[in-house]
Design a protein around this motif. Sequence first.
Motif: not given
Length: 732
Positions: A183, A317, A372, A397-398
Motif C-alpha cells: 500500500r 499508492n 489514502w 483496505n490494504l
Amino acid sequence: MIDPEVERKEILRHYRRILKYAKPFLKGNDAKIIKKAFNTSVEAHKDMRRKSGEPYILHPLAVAQIVVEEIGLGTTGIVAALLHDVVEDTDWEFSDIEREFGPKVAKIVEGLTKISGVFEYGTSQQAENFRKMLLTLSDDVRVILIKIADRLHNMRTLDSMPRDKQLKIASETMYLYAPLAHRLGLYAIKSELEDLYLKYTDTETYKDISNKIRQTKSSRNKFIRDFITPIEEELGKHGFEFEIKGRPKSIYSILKKIKKQNITFDEIYDLFAIRIILNVPLESEKAACWQVYSIVTDHYQPNPDRLRDWVSTPKANGYESLHTTVMSKTGQWVEVQIRSKRMDEIAEKGYAAHWKYKAGGPSTSETALEQWINKVREMLETNDSNALEFMDEFRKNLFVEEVFVFTPKGDLIILPDKSTTLDFAFDIHTQIGMQCLGAKVNQKLVPLSYQLKNGDQVEILTSQKQRPTEEWLKFVTTSKARAKIKEYLRDEKRLKAEEGKALVEKRLAELKIENSHHNLNRLLVHFNVHSLPEFYYRIASEKIEPNDIIADIFDPNSEASKTLSKFEPKEFDKEVQKARGIHSDMLVIGENTEKFDYKIATCCNPIPGDDVFGFQTEEAGIVIHRTSCPVAIELLANHGNRIVKTKWTEQQELAFLAGIRIKGSDRVGLVNDVTRIISNSLRVNMRSITIDSDDGFFEGSIMVFVNDTAHLEKLIQRLSKVNGVLLVERFD
C-alpha cells in the motif's frame, strides 16, 4: 573464539556504508547527528547479542541501511532507525532521546516501541501493537516505514529462530507488513517479504519454484536479449535516453498464479517482465511513454485485454506505469512495463520517493497516497471496535485495486474495487451515507448494493426517514462506511437492550423470581443466548417474547430446566476424528512429550508428514493446522502466544483422508487405469471419485486414504505417469 577487533571492524564497515548512501543529501551537521546516534546505539546495546550470536548493534545498523538504501529516507529516518530499540532494551527514556535528538526522532522511536501491559482475553497483544503503530501513521508515516525495514531484516535473518517463532513472525509479516509495504508503494520489499514468508511456511514449494527459476535462467536471459534487441535499436534511433531491465516474477506471485489459474509452472506465460525506464523531463513523461508503447507494439503484437494505463490515472499508492503484454517471436507472452526514471523510483521506494519529488515539484495538491493516509487517519480516529476487529477492517483496505468514479459535477472519487453506491455515499459525508435511499448511476436508478464500475457518474438520493440496518453491512466494502454503520447499530442495540432489560425485570417481578446473576444465567442457557445484552436485545426486538419466560425455567426439577444446552460440539468432533483414524498418541505436542487432547482442523485436513502447528482455543482445546493453511496466517499473526510446537510421531498402518485433483486428455480405459493404480499397486482405499469429461479433456477429484505425505507423494508420482494424465496434485 569471538575476536572483538574483527567485530569492531565489521560494525564500522556497516556504519560507513550507511554514510556512503546518505552522503548526497547530508546538510549542516547531519553527519554529526548520525554519528551521535550510532555511538548511543553502540553503547546501549554493547553487551547484547542476537539469537544468531552476532552483536545486537548489527540489527539497528541493518535497519538504518534498509531505510536509507531501499526506502530512501533521510537523516531523521536513519537516526530513528539506529535508536529504534534503545528505549525498549535499556534504561533510556523517551525524554532522553528528545533532549539529545529532538522531538521528531523521539516521537518516531515512541511509535516503534512496543506496548506492554495486561490484555483481556479476546483481544490480542499483537493486534494492539499493530493498532498503536498504525495510530502513529497520523503523526509520521516514517514510523511505519522504519517498522517495515525492521521486519524485513528480521525476516532475512529468521534462520536462527526456533520453529514456532519463525511461523509466528512469518505469518504476522504476511498478514500485515507485506500488504502495508504494497500500500505504501514498496513493491520490491513487498515481494521479498512474501517470498521469505513462503520460504519458512512452505519450504518444499519455495525450493521447488526457485530451482525451476534457476534452471531456466540462462535460456531466459538469452530470450530477453533477443526480445529487447530490436526495441533498443529503435529507441536509439528516436534519441531516447533509456535503460532496459528484465526481471523474473517473485516466487510467491508465481505460486499464486499456479493456484489461482490451476496451471503448472511450465504453463505460466509471463514468468518475467521487461521494464523500459526513460530519462525524460516531467512534462514530456506521458507522451514519451506512449511513444515507446507504439515502438514496442510495432515489433510485437499486444494482447488488448492486458493494457494497463497507470500513467493517466496513477494507483492510490502513487504507482505510475504503462503495462502491456505482447507476443514474442517464439510464441511466449511477455509483460512490458514502460515508465520514467521518476516513476520507477516511486515504484521501488514508494512513499519516501513521493516526498522527494513533491518537495521539488510544482504540484502541491494531495497525492492519492496522501489521500489514502488521510482516510486511514479518519478511520483510526472514528474506530472504537476492539483491536482484532480493527485489524480486520484495516487489512480489508490494504490489498485492494481501485475503481474510479465521478460525482454529478465531474469530480473524480477513487474507491476500493467492489465498492457500492452506499460506500460512495459514506465517502462523500457520513450524514449522506446514513440517509442514503439509493442512487442514480449514469442517470439510471440503482439500489444501495450496486457495485460501481470505472467511469460511473453517481448521484446519491437521500431521505430524512432512512436509517442504517444490519443488512447494510453486506453492501459495503470500505472501512469508513462499515465503521459508521456498526457504530450506529451498536448505539441502537444498546438502547434496545435497555428497553429489553426493563421488560425482563418486569416479567421476573410478575413471576416473583429474584433478578439475580444465577437466575439470569439460567435464562441465557435456556434460550441458548451467549450474553445478557444480546438476550435483552432479542426480548426488545420481539425475537423472544417476555411471556416465554416461565417459572419452570428456574425450578431445578422441571423438564424446562433439564433440557438446557442441546449442543455438545466436542462429542461430534471426536466422532469425526475417530472416522478419520486419528488418535492422541500420533502427535507430539508442546515442549514436553505428554499427550494432549486435540482435534484436526477441517480447513486444511493435515496428515502425518505435513508441517503442522498446534493452536490453543478456548472451546476446542488444541487444534492442529498445516503451516500452509490459509487460516493459519491470521491465527499465527494475531495470537502468536497460543502457538504450540507440534510434530508427528512415527506411526504407520493408519489411514488419513486426502484429496487428489487430476487432469488430462480423455481416452477409453483411463478411469480404469487410474483406479487400478490406486487400489492394486499401492493398496490405497478410495472413498470417492468424480470425473467430468468435456471435449476430450477430463478433470477429476479423488478422495483416498493414505498413511502419510510420503505415501501420498508416491501415489501422485505413479498417477502422473499414466498415459494421458497431465496434472496430479493434492488439494485441501
